[in-house]
Design a protein around this motif. Structure first.
Motif, short mmCIF file in Angstrom:
data_model
loop_
_atom_site.label_atom_id
_atom_site.label_comp_id
_atom_site.label_asym_id
_atom_site.label_seq_id
_atom_site.Cartn_x
_atom_site.Cartn_y
_atom_site.Cartn_z
N MET A 388 -3.59 -2.09 6.11
CA MET A 388 -3.47 -1.38 4.84
C MET A 388 -2.64 -0.12 5.04
O MET A 388 -2.80 0.61 6.02
CB MET A 388 -4.84 -1.02 4.27
CG MET A 388 -4.78 -0.16 3.00
SD MET A 388 -6.41 0.20 2.30
CE MET A 388 -6.83 -1.40 1.62
N ASP A 390 -1.59 3.36 2.91
CA ASP A 390 -1.88 4.20 1.75
C ASP A 390 -0.92 5.39 1.76
O ASP A 390 -0.77 6.09 2.77
CB ASP A 390 -3.32 4.73 1.79
CG ASP A 390 -4.33 3.61 1.58
OD1 ASP A 390 -4.25 2.94 0.55
OD2 ASP A 390 -5.17 3.41 2.48
N ARG A 392 -0.44 8.77 -0.59
CA ARG A 392 -1.07 9.54 -1.68
C ARG A 392 -0.36 10.89 -1.80
O ARG A 392 0.04 11.51 -0.80
CB ARG A 392 -2.55 9.76 -1.40
CG ARG A 392 -3.36 8.48 -1.30
CD ARG A 392 -4.82 8.74 -0.97
NE ARG A 392 -5.57 7.50 -0.88
CZ ARG A 392 -6.17 6.91 -1.92
NH1 ARG A 392 -6.12 7.51 -3.11
NH2 ARG A 392 -6.82 5.79 -1.75
N SER A 444 -1.27 1.69 -2.52
CA SER A 444 -1.91 0.98 -1.42
C SER A 444 -1.26 -0.40 -1.26
O SER A 444 -1.13 -1.15 -2.23
CB SER A 444 -3.41 0.80 -1.67
OG SER A 444 -4.04 2.08 -1.79
N ARG A 446 -1.51 -3.96 0.99
CA ARG A 446 -2.31 -4.77 1.91
C ARG A 446 -1.49 -5.99 2.31
O ARG A 446 -0.97 -6.70 1.45
CB ARG A 446 -3.62 -5.24 1.25
CG ARG A 446 -4.63 -4.13 1.00
CD ARG A 446 -5.83 -4.69 0.26
NE ARG A 446 -6.87 -3.68 0.08
CZ ARG A 446 -7.89 -3.50 0.90
NH1 ARG A 446 -8.02 -4.27 1.97
NH2 ARG A 446 -8.79 -2.57 0.66
#
Length: 454
Positions: A388, A390, A392, A444, A446
């Protein structure tokens, strides 16, 4: 006599049909089989049925003339035999013509069979060699007589042949009648047994004909299926070629967007700072950054054209490449940016690593152009079976639904947020975007955890 005994070797007969129809063969009172695949078997029996009675009648007359003195035929006998022979010939001609014109047993054909038999029987009384002509009844009993009378007609013909074999009719004394009866039984058994064997052969011929027909039908169906498969294969090749071309175009477009376009954006931003730099030292610093971006973008463009891994991954792991990319981006933009690694890092398949790096670069580029964020955090997490990523920020955010509707309506974009999704989906992954006006943005991605050696 031994001569007539050789006449009843078969009991086959042609099926009721016209001359121009395929000939069929069978035994008396039984179903008939179609001719063999090459046609020779049916043609031979057609010739026998058509000309056999005439040949046996001629043989009977010749042998009767040759043995007339031995048997003791006088002029009165010939006055009986010759008219009967002529009558039998006329009946046989009628039978042949009628069988071609109107196949199948009828009362008229049954009467003709009986008349021919009666003439032959009387002639055989004068000379037993007329038993040759009596054997004609073996071949067409089932064509001229009703099914229930076929065996009776065969027995009547057997009586004439057995009488000739016994030395003439009527036999003399009890011994003669015994011999005659035994010959009738023996001939009838032989006729029936031969007919049974011929029925089996006919059944095999029918089965062979059905097999050949079914095989031809199967071959035609198979050929049709092969032709259809060939057409489908050609269509699939064309579609695959078109899909490959379209996929390569999308790849190049995404690579150009992620390398050249972003590089040019960074160069423009650095040049804009140069134009307003208060000191020459600061101007040179931003010019050097612009130069480095230009060289980096040129190298990435070349690697994209040749479908090579990004330069950042050439001599570094994914985690190292992401950490450097985040650090360089923060230095260029002045935004505090950090990278975090969770889980146990391991080498991934090169496409997985390139995809995650490109998604990170695109997310950082969007943050620089649109978010006006103060902080950006990038986290790479190795989990069971998947990886994963991420990204932000604490920027001004946006409404994802509004952006999606605008992109779908105008056809614009396609290589930003949609490009991220397309890259992840190509690897059986997914991208999730969470944002709201004033609330920052979280992206995100995946993807499956595919090791480097697979």
């Amino acid at each position: 006599m031994s001569g007539p005994a050789s006449l009843h070797t078969v009991t086959m007969s042609e099926a009721p049909q016209h001359d121009d129809e395929p000939v069929t063969v069978g035994c008396a009172g039984r179903p008939r089989a179609t001719e063999g695949p090459d046609g020779t078997f049916g043609d031979s029996w057609q010739m026998i049925h058509r000309y056999g009675p005439y040949v046996t009648l001629a043989v009977s007359l010749v042998l009767s003339a040759a043995t007339s003195e031995v048997i003791g035929m006088d002029r009165l006998d010939w006055l009986v035999v010759l008219p009967l022979s002529a009558f039998a010939l006329v009946v046989q001609v009628w039978i042949g013509h009628n069988r071609r014109a109107r196949p199948g047993p009828r009362p008229a054909t049954a009467v003709a069979y009986v008349l021919r038999w009666a003439a032959t029987f009387v002639a055989a009384l004068a000379n037993p060699f007329f038993a040759f002509f009596a054997a004609a009844g073996y071949f067409d009993a089932d064509l001229l007589l009703p099914r229930r009378l076929v065996r009776v007609g065969l027995l009547a013909s057997v009586v004439i042949v057995a009488g000739a074999q016994a030395g003439g009719f009527p036999p003399g004394g009890s011994l003669g009648w015994s011999v005659f009866g035994a010959l009738v039984v023996a001939n009838m058994i032989f006729v029936v047994a031969t007919g049974h064997l011929q029925e089996k052969e006919a059944e095999r011929s029918r089965e062979q004909a059905r097999s050949i027909t079914e095989l031809e039908r199967t071959n035609k169906a198979l050929q049709a299926a092969l032709d259809e498969n060939a057409q489908l294969h050609a269509q699939l090749l064309l579609q695959a070629r078109e899909a490959g071309v379209a996929d390569e175009r999308r790849r190049l477009a995404a690579e150009i967007h992620d390398t050249i376009a972003q590089g040019l954006t960074g160069i423009i931003a650095q040049l804009q700072v140069v134009s307003g730099a208060p000191t020459l030292t600061m101007a040179r610093e931003h010019l050097d950054r612009a130069s480095d971006l230009a060289r980096h973008s040129l190298g990435e463009a070349r690697r994209s054209v040749h479908n090579l891994a990004p330069a950042a991954l050439a001599d570094a792991t994914l985690a190292e490449a992401l950490k450097k990319t985040v650090g360089d981006w923060g230095a260029r933009t002045g935004v505090r940016a950090g990278f975090t690694l969770t889980g146990t890092a391991q080498p991934l398949h090169e496409e997985i690593e390139a995809t995650l790096l490109r998604i990170t670069e695109e997310a950082l580029s969007n943050a620089a152009r649109h978010a006006h964020a103060d902080r950006v955090g990038v986290t790479l997490s190795f989990m069971a079976g998947e990886v994963m990523l991420d990204v932000r920020d604490d920027g001004r955010g946006f409404d994802p639904l509004t952006v999606s509707h605008r992109t779908a309506r105008t056809g614009a974009g396609g290589f930003g947020l949609d490009g991220m999704r397309a890259r992840a989906e190509r690897l059986a992954g997914a991208v999730t975007i969470e944002s709201e006006p004033g609330g920052g943005t979280a992206i995100s991605a995946r993807v499956p955890l595919v090791p480097h050696d697979q």
